[in-house]
Design a protein around this motif. Sequence first.
Motif, PDB file in Angstrom:
ATOM      1  N   ARG A  82       0.870  -1.339  -0.101  1.00  0.00           N
ATOM      2  CA  ARG A  82      -0.171  -0.096  -0.110  1.00  0.00           C
ATOM      3  C   ARG A  82       0.853   1.441   0.109  1.00  0.00           C
ATOM      4  N   GLU A 123       0.864   4.192  -1.623  1.00  0.00           N
ATOM      5  CA  GLU A 123       0.433   5.381  -1.403  1.00  0.00           C
ATOM      6  C   GLU A 123      -0.036   5.842   0.138  1.00  0.00           C
ATOM      7  N   GLU A 124      -0.605   4.777   0.648  1.00  0.00           N
ATOM      8  CA  GLU A 124      -1.299   4.926   2.127  1.00  0.00           C
ATOM      9  C   GLU A 124      -0.050   5.263   3.082  1.00  0.00           C
ATOM     10  N   VAL A 125       0.863   4.496   2.928  1.00  0.00           N
ATOM     11  CA  VAL A 125       2.193   4.551   3.919  1.00  0.00           C
ATOM     12  C   VAL A 125       2.907   5.718   3.643  1.00  0.00           C
ATOM     13  N   ARG A 165       1.977   8.562   2.356  1.00  0.00           N
ATOM     14  CA  ARG A 165       1.002   9.600   2.839  1.00  0.00           C
ATOM     15  C   ARG A 165       1.354   9.731   4.388  1.00  0.00           C
ATOM     16  N   GLU A 166       1.459   8.610   5.021  1.00  0.00           N
ATOM     17  CA  GLU A 166       1.474   8.598   6.598  1.00  0.00           C
ATOM     18  C   GLU A 166       3.043   9.232   7.039  1.00  0.00           C
ATOM     19  N   TRP A 219       1.527  15.445   0.719  1.00  0.00           N
ATOM     20  CA  TRP A 219       2.026  14.202  -0.213  1.00  0.00           C
ATOM     21  C   TRP A 219       1.755  14.551  -1.518  1.00  0.00           C
TER      22      TRP A 219
END
Length: 271
Positions: free
Chosen positions: A197, A199-201, A203-204, A213
């Motif tokens: 993932r 994009e999710e990571v 972004r975090e 981001w």
Amino acid sequence: MARTGTEFRRVARGVKRRLRRLAEPPVPQSALRLVPEPVFVISSVRSGSTLLRVLLNSHPQICAPHEMHLRTLTVGLSKPYTKKAMSELGLDQRELEYLLWDRVLHRELVRSGKQIIVDKTPGNAGVWERLHEAWPKARYIFLLRHPASMVSSLLNNRPDRDPEATVKEVGGYVDAVEAARNALPGLTVRYEALTERPEEVTREICAFLGVNWTPRMLDYRKGDHGPFVPFIGDWSENIKSGRIQRARPLPDPEDVPEPLRPIARAWGYPS
């Protein structure tokens, strides 16, 4: 035994020096570190740190160069009077080395034209206490991967490696990472999640670093990340491909080497 006049004069000079230092204004923070808040990735070898580096380096505000190996940059005080001269300035060898490390990071950051610098050298895991001493305001990203997967990656990359020695090597790294993670504030990132993932990571991570981001982070082929060569990062065909590739499936619990099972469980992996 009574002191001689010479001894009294020596003591008096020492007292005067101490009083003079107490009267001097403190060294301002701006004179201590040119880069007050660097970011360090604390990880083991073969944990995916080069992938994380190039994703970060693809951000317009983040400079993530190849492995810097700061801990191996040392300063020599080759003459007794050199040590004395530096002592008068309040500088010992450790602080001189910190000034050198800081200057190297600052030079690279200025060359990049960006705002944040990240060093991902795996050897930093073994000197996290010195990094914290050098940069009290540093930020940390703890990159985890299943320890047995790190062993497999090392053995696949170098079939001539001794398996038992490789397990011991990885064990030293992951123990150091865990010690740092328990002692320092920071963000924990899993390699498996980063590849599954991205994009999710990312972004975090951006939220943790205080930057917006950008989708540019997910296509690192378009950036100049320096050479992919041994000793300063991953040089495998996977990283050279420019594509985020999924991590290998997690090893079966029975295939995890016994010495690595406690830390694998502590990190939430089946073992």
